[in-house]
Design a protein around this motif. Structure first.
Motif, PDB file in Angstrom:
ATOM      1  N   LEU A   1       8.470  -6.039 -22.787  1.00 41.19           N
ATOM      2  CA  LEU A   1       7.706  -6.594 -23.902  1.00 41.19           C
ATOM      3  C   LEU A   1       6.938  -5.501 -24.635  1.00 41.19           C
ATOM      4  CD1 LEU A   1       6.732  -9.106 -25.445  1.00 41.19           C
ATOM      5  CD2 LEU A   1       4.952  -9.376 -23.698  1.00 41.19           C
ATOM      6  N   LEU A   2       6.251  -4.644 -23.876  1.00 41.42           N
ATOM      7  CA  LEU A   2       5.452  -3.589 -24.490  1.00 41.42           C
ATOM      8  C   LEU A   2       6.330  -2.498 -25.111  1.00 41.42           C
ATOM      9  CD1 LEU A   2       2.614  -3.223 -21.816  1.00 41.42           C
ATOM     10  CD2 LEU A   2       2.512  -4.423 -24.009  1.00 41.42           C
ATOM     11  N   LEU A   3       7.450  -2.203 -24.492  1.00 38.88           N
ATOM     12  CA  LEU A   3       8.382  -1.225 -25.066  1.00 38.88           C
ATOM     13  C   LEU A   3       8.987  -1.735 -26.366  1.00 38.88           C
ATOM     14  CD1 LEU A   3      10.270   0.047 -21.897  1.00 38.88           C
ATOM     15  CD2 LEU A   3       9.026   1.492 -23.515  1.00 38.88           C
ATOM     16  N   ALA A   4       9.337  -3.014 -26.395  1.00 36.64           N
ATOM     17  CA  ALA A   4       9.952  -3.582 -27.592  1.00 36.64           C
ATOM     18  C   ALA A   4       9.031  -3.459 -28.793  1.00 36.64           C
ATOM     19  CB  ALA A   4      10.310  -5.053 -27.350  1.00 36.64           C
ATOM     20  N   LEU A   5       7.712  -3.568 -28.559  1.00 37.01           N
ATOM     21  CA  LEU A   5       6.743  -3.588 -29.650  1.00 37.01           C
ATOM     22  C   LEU A   5       6.066  -2.241 -29.887  1.00 37.01           C
ATOM     23  CD1 LEU A   5       4.968  -6.989 -28.833  1.00 37.01           C
ATOM     24  CD2 LEU A   5       6.793  -6.581 -30.495  1.00 37.01           C
ATOM     25  N   LEU A   6       6.382  -1.221 -29.115  1.00 36.96           N
ATOM     26  CA  LEU A   6       5.691   0.064 -29.234  1.00 36.96           C
ATOM     27  C   LEU A   6       5.894   0.642 -30.636  1.00 36.96           C
ATOM     28  CD1 LEU A   6       4.068   2.276 -27.771  1.00 36.96           C
ATOM     29  CD2 LEU A   6       6.265   3.341 -27.182  1.00 36.96           C
ATOM     30  N   PRO A   7       4.847   0.763 -31.430  1.00 40.53           N
ATOM     31  CA  PRO A   7       5.007   1.130 -32.847  1.00 40.53           C
ATOM     32  C   PRO A   7       5.659   2.484 -33.084  1.00 40.53           C
ATOM     33  CG  PRO A   7       2.884   0.099 -32.519  1.00 40.53           C
ATOM     34  CD  PRO A   7       3.465   0.313 -31.144  1.00 40.53           C
TER      35      PRO A   7
ATOM     36  N   ILE B   1      -2.814   9.313 -29.172  1.00 37.89           N
ATOM     37  CA  ILE B   1      -2.673   8.009 -28.520  1.00 37.89           C
ATOM     38  C   ILE B   1      -2.767   6.897 -29.561  1.00 37.89           C
ATOM     39  CG2 ILE B   1      -3.583   6.475 -26.756  1.00 37.89           C
ATOM     40  CD1 ILE B   1      -2.417   9.055 -25.646  1.00 37.89           C
ATOM     41  N   TRP B   2      -3.754   7.013 -30.455  1.00 38.26           N
ATOM     42  CA  TRP B   2      -3.889   6.018 -31.518  1.00 38.26           C
ATOM     43  C   TRP B   2      -2.651   5.992 -32.405  1.00 38.26           C
ATOM     44  CZ3 TRP B   2      -7.132   2.112 -31.834  1.00 38.26           C
ATOM     45  CH2 TRP B   2      -8.346   2.169 -31.154  1.00 38.26           C
ATOM     46  N   SER B   3      -2.118   7.154 -32.719  1.00 38.46           N
ATOM     47  CA  SER B   3      -0.916   7.209 -33.561  1.00 38.46           C
ATOM     48  C   SER B   3       0.262   6.522 -32.894  1.00 38.46           C
ATOM     49  CB  SER B   3      -0.567   8.664 -33.887  1.00 38.46           C
ATOM     50  OG  SER B   3      -1.562   9.276 -34.664  1.00 38.46           O
ATOM     51  N   TRP B   4       0.407   6.726 -31.584  1.00 38.25           N
ATOM     52  CA  TRP B   4       1.487   6.055 -30.858  1.00 38.25           C
ATOM     53  C   TRP B   4       1.371   4.534 -30.970  1.00 38.25           C
ATOM     54  CZ3 TRP B   4       1.590   8.921 -25.442  1.00 38.25           C
ATOM     55  CH2 TRP B   4       2.221  10.164 -25.608  1.00 38.25           C
ATOM     56  N   LEU B   5       0.141   4.046 -30.949  1.00 46.97           N
ATOM     57  CA  LEU B   5      -0.069   2.602 -30.815  1.00 46.97           C
ATOM     58  C   LEU B   5      -0.327   1.866 -32.130  1.00 46.97           C
ATOM     59  CD1 LEU B   5      -2.211   2.548 -27.553  1.00 46.97           C
ATOM     60  CD2 LEU B   5       0.182   1.897 -27.803  1.00 46.97           C
ATOM     61  N   ILE B   6      -0.961   2.506 -33.103  1.00 47.46           N
ATOM     62  CA  ILE B   6      -1.258   1.790 -34.355  1.00 47.46           C
ATOM     63  C   ILE B   6      -0.760   2.537 -35.591  1.00 47.46           C
ATOM     64  CG2 ILE B   6      -3.272   0.685 -33.313  1.00 47.46           C
ATOM     65  CD1 ILE B   6      -5.000   2.496 -35.163  1.00 47.46           C
ATOM     66  N   GLN B   7      -0.079   3.686 -35.395  1.00 48.47           N
ATOM     67  CA  GLN B   7       0.427   4.465 -36.522  1.00 48.47           C
ATOM     68  C   GLN B   7      -0.691   4.922 -37.450  1.00 48.47           C
ATOM     69  OE1 GLN B   7       4.170   5.280 -36.917  1.00 48.47           O
ATOM     70  NE2 GLN B   7       3.253   5.152 -34.877  1.00 48.47           N
TER      71      GLN B   7
ATOM     72  N   PHE C   1      -2.962  24.916 -29.454  1.00 47.09           N
ATOM     73  CA  PHE C   1      -4.099  25.761 -29.818  1.00 47.09           C
ATOM     74  C   PHE C   1      -3.632  27.169 -30.180  1.00 47.09           C
ATOM     75  CE2 PHE C   1      -6.486  22.441 -27.642  1.00 47.09           C
ATOM     76  CZ  PHE C   1      -7.615  22.336 -28.443  1.00 47.09           C
ATOM     77  N   ILE C   2      -2.422  27.512 -29.733  1.00 49.70           N
ATOM     78  CA  ILE C   2      -1.822  28.815 -30.061  1.00 49.70           C
ATOM     79  C   ILE C   2      -0.868  28.681 -31.242  1.00 49.70           C
ATOM     80  CG2 ILE C   2      -0.438  30.731 -29.172  1.00 49.70           C
ATOM     81  CD1 ILE C   2      -1.340  29.860 -26.346  1.00 49.70           C
ATOM     82  N   SER C   3       0.053  27.718 -31.142  1.00 50.39           N
ATOM     83  CA  SER C   3       1.013  27.450 -32.220  1.00 50.39           C
ATOM     84  C   SER C   3       1.124  25.945 -32.389  1.00 50.39           C
ATOM     85  CB  SER C   3       2.389  28.035 -31.862  1.00 50.39           C
ATOM     86  OG  SER C   3       3.335  27.765 -32.881  1.00 50.39           O
ATOM     87  N   PRO C   4       0.641  25.400 -33.501  1.00 53.61           N
ATOM     88  CA  PRO C   4       0.566  23.935 -33.657  1.00 53.61           C
ATOM     89  C   PRO C   4       1.939  23.268 -33.641  1.00 53.61           C
ATOM     90  CG  PRO C   4      -0.831  25.042 -35.275  1.00 53.61           C
ATOM     91  CD  PRO C   4       0.011  26.101 -34.632  1.00 53.61           C
ATOM     92  N   VAL C   5       2.195  22.486 -32.592  1.00 57.65           N
ATOM     93  CA  VAL C   5       3.427  21.686 -32.493  1.00 57.65           C
ATOM     94  C   VAL C   5       3.087  20.287 -31.986  1.00 57.65           C
ATOM     95  CG1 VAL C   5       5.086  23.566 -32.210  1.00 57.65           C
ATOM     96  CG2 VAL C   5       3.850  22.712 -30.208  1.00 57.65           C
ATOM     97  N   PHE C   6       1.825  19.899 -32.125  1.00 62.79           N
ATOM     98  CA  PHE C   6       1.363  18.607 -31.613  1.00 62.79           C
ATOM     99  C   PHE C   6       1.678  17.534 -32.647  1.00 62.79           C
ATOM    100  CE2 PHE C   6      -2.187  15.871 -29.842  1.00 62.79           C
ATOM    101  CZ  PHE C   6      -1.619  15.742 -28.587  1.00 62.79           C
ATOM    102  N   ILE C   7       2.943  17.133 -32.670  1.00 65.08           N
ATOM    103  CA  ILE C   7       3.479  16.277 -33.722  1.00 65.08           C
ATOM    104  C   ILE C   7       3.985  14.990 -33.092  1.00 65.08           C
ATOM    105  CG2 ILE C   7       5.177  16.126 -35.584  1.00 65.08           C
ATOM    106  CD1 ILE C   7       5.195  19.253 -35.514  1.00 65.08           C
ATOM    107  N   GLU C   8       3.617  13.863 -33.661  1.00 64.41           N
ATOM    108  CA  GLU C   8       3.924  12.567 -33.051  1.00 64.41           C
ATOM    109  C   GLU C   8       5.398  12.401 -32.742  1.00 64.41           C
ATOM    110  OE1 GLU C   8       3.914   7.788 -34.107  1.00 64.41           O
ATOM    111  OE2 GLU C   8       3.191   9.246 -35.576  1.00 64.41           O
TER     112      GLU C   8
ATOM    113  N   GLY D   1      -0.116  -1.865 -35.063  1.00 69.36           N
ATOM    114  CA  GLY D   1       0.761  -0.751 -35.394  1.00 69.36           C
ATOM    115  C   GLY D   1       2.036  -1.190 -36.082  1.00 69.36           C
ATOM    116  N   LEU D   2       2.621  -2.306 -35.626  1.00 68.26           N
ATOM    117  CA  LEU D   2       3.830  -2.818 -36.279  1.00 68.26           C
ATOM    118  C   LEU D   2       3.533  -3.233 -37.705  1.00 68.26           C
ATOM    119  CD1 LEU D   2       5.496  -4.921 -33.430  1.00 68.26           C
ATOM    120  CD2 LEU D   2       6.165  -2.672 -34.281  1.00 68.26           C
TER     121      LEU D   2
END
Length: 526
Positions: free
Chosen positions: A139-145, A280-286, A341-348, A391-392
């Motif tokens: 259920l949670l996987l199906a709706l994961l934004p 975390i917020w981006s994963w859940l509510i975009q 912090f060295i090379s920014p790759v923290f991308i959703e 998020g959806l």
């Protein structure tokens, strides 16, 4: 081995029950009869196919389509200069050969991979915990934004999630039956395919190794799988299968500065301490959540951390499957955060495959809470579903009438033979060429800098997809050649300044953050 397992309270099945023939008739018949599974997959399909074509193709998707137009050997060659390995583009090439390049068809590949990833996640949790936990995970996987979003893009992220979860399933089966080497063969093939899909797949391999170390040194029953020659041989086989691509990867790493110069990497803003909860917020509510009150901003990530602790601490099985999911979810997140912090790759989108572990881990926690505090467990579940629905809703907030394709279609309808079409930015170019129906050569404006330095992309990154004759260094080259369409943004500085004095505006349209303007030669004075 099964005799050493301590069954958690509320556990209705033994996750180490004999799996039978994994890909055989017994397995298929069993899952066809699982009626609770189909509504979950139908829900996953509904949210992924809903508004699948509403958003226009954007730059990264356009790059996928340009690369997929090449032959398989050319895809291998050009992907060597890109920031992603070639497998997805090869699959997309074959997909287009079968189903065409309509926007619905090309996005179906990711949508179907996303739906299959939900099924794999259910399967994995069913092996590690209870049937109830598997249902909640589905259920949670199906709706994961974040998973829904990247199941609607012509990119490799949904495929990567499917391959990594499937590899984790194979690993779990091998831990149960280490004498059955076919599980390791499947694991080897899936992990190799994942590495040929995205470089961040190596983080999943690291999680699997650490998991085997944890269950080797844990108190009580200790699994010695990490010492088995078959495990080491399987990993050597993964390395061997990856060797043909390794020179390309090493060459790419040597030319990272050229990729940065072309804007293909390094464009992400520097991370701060708030970037971690924002992810975390981006994963859940975009949405990055940074406009929320600080207490709320911190509360959700901390609540999810508490659920992870519950899932791990109350896992009484000898296999400690919750540890696998905790590592799979948390370790890549933390490693990429620190490296950024060295090379920014923290991308959703780079981490979406690992976000899939969050619903599975939460489901195991809810399942274990339910055994002792049903109302609280249900409240947690309802809260998680509510957050995902937000998020959806954000995902579905797309105005199909305010998209780039509206601009391109206007140009297609008003184009006359001899017209020139010039785009101001590589990402606009990559999107524009997908919708163009004029047959004209779309060109990219690359004026030199004030000190005479070229702004043309180098051969790495997106530059590998564009021929040299596409670039236009000066608008003066077009004077006296008839009508010219300029395609660029309308809410920023003028990208085409200065315009030739002999041009006059004739028409314009804007939508989706882009504006098309038609210029015609001024009449000559008598």
């Amino acid at each position: 081995m099964a005799a050493n397992r301590v069954t958690p309270v509320g556990d209705t099945q033994d996750p180490f029950a004999a799996p039978g023939s994994w890909f055989g008739t017994r397995w298929l018949v069993r899952w066809v009869k699982e009626h609770w599974l189909w509504p979950l997959l139908a829900l996953a399909a509904f949210v992924r196919f809903y508004d699948l074509t509403a958003a226009a193709i954007w730059g990264d998707e356009g790059s996928s389509l340009l690369l997929a137009r090449y032959s398989l050997s050319e895809i291998w060659k050009h992907a060597a200069f890109d920031v992603h390995p070639p497998l997805y583009f090869m699959l997309l090439h074959g997909w287009i050969e079968l189903f065409g390049d309509g926007i619905f068809a090309i996005r179906c590949l990711s949508a179907l991979a996303g739906i299959a990833a939900v099924g794999m996640g259910i399967w994995l949790v069913d092996r590690l915990a209870t049937r109830r936990a598997a249902f909640v995970a589905g259920l949670l996987l199906a709706l994961l934004p974040t998973a829904v979003r990247y199941s609607q893009e012509v990119r490799m992220y949904a495929l990567l999630g499917l391959l990594l979860i499937a590899a984790s399933v194979a690993l779990v089966y091998w831990i149960r039956r280490p004498q059955r080497h076919r599980y390791l063969v499947v694991y080897t093939l899936l992990m190799s395919a994942a590495l040929y899909t995205h470089y961040f797949a190596v983080l999943a391999a690291l999680c699997h190794w650490l998991y085997l170390i944890v269950i080797r040194v844990q108190r009580g029953y200790r699994f010695r799988h990490i010492q088995r020659w078959s495990w080491w041989l399987a990993n050597l086989a993964i390395v061997a299968l990856y060797l043909p691509w390794l020179p390309n990867l090493l060459d790419l790493m040597q030319h990272m500065e050229q990729l940065k110069a072309g804007g293909d990497v390094g464009w992400e803003p520097a991370v701060t301490l708030s970037s971690l909860p924002s992810m975390i917020w981006s994963w859940l509510i975009q949405d990055d959540g940074e406009s929320l009150p600080m207490l709320v901003f911190v509360a959700l990530p901390m609540a999810l951390l508490a659920l992870a602790v519950v899932a791990v601490m109350r896992d009484l099985s000898v296999s400690r499957g919750s540890v696998l999911l905790a590592l799979y979810t948390g370790l890549p997140l933390l490693l990429v955060f620190v490296v950024s912090f060295i090379s920014p790759v923290f991308i959703e989108r780079y981490l979406t495959a690992y976000a899939l572990g969050l619903p599975m881990l939460a489901a195991m926690a809810v399942d274990r809470l339910y055994s002792r505090a049903r109302l609280f467990a249900l409240a947690v579940l309802v809260s998680l579903i509510g957050v995902e629905l937000v998020g959806l809703s954000n995902n579905a907030n797309v105005d199909s009438n305010d998209q780039l394709d509206r601009v391109v279609n206007y140009v297609n309808q008003h184009f006359l033979p001899g017209d020139r079409i010039i785009t101001s930015d590589m990402l606009w170019y990559l999107s524009y060429v997908y919708y163009d129906r004029t047959g004209a050569q779309i060109r990219l404006y690359t004026p030199p800098t004030a000190d005479g330095q070229t702004t043309r992309p180098n051969e790495y990154g997106f530059g590998t997809l564009v021929n040299r004759n596409v670039y236009l260094d000066s608008l003066a080259e077009l004077q006296g050649q008839g009508r010219v369409w300029l395609i660029g943004t309308f809410d920023g500085p003028e990208e085409f300044s200065p315009l030739p004095a002999t041009w006059q505006p004739s028409a314009e349209i804007h939508a989706g953050g882009i504006k098309a303007r038609l210029f015609t030669p001024k009449p000559r004075a008598d």
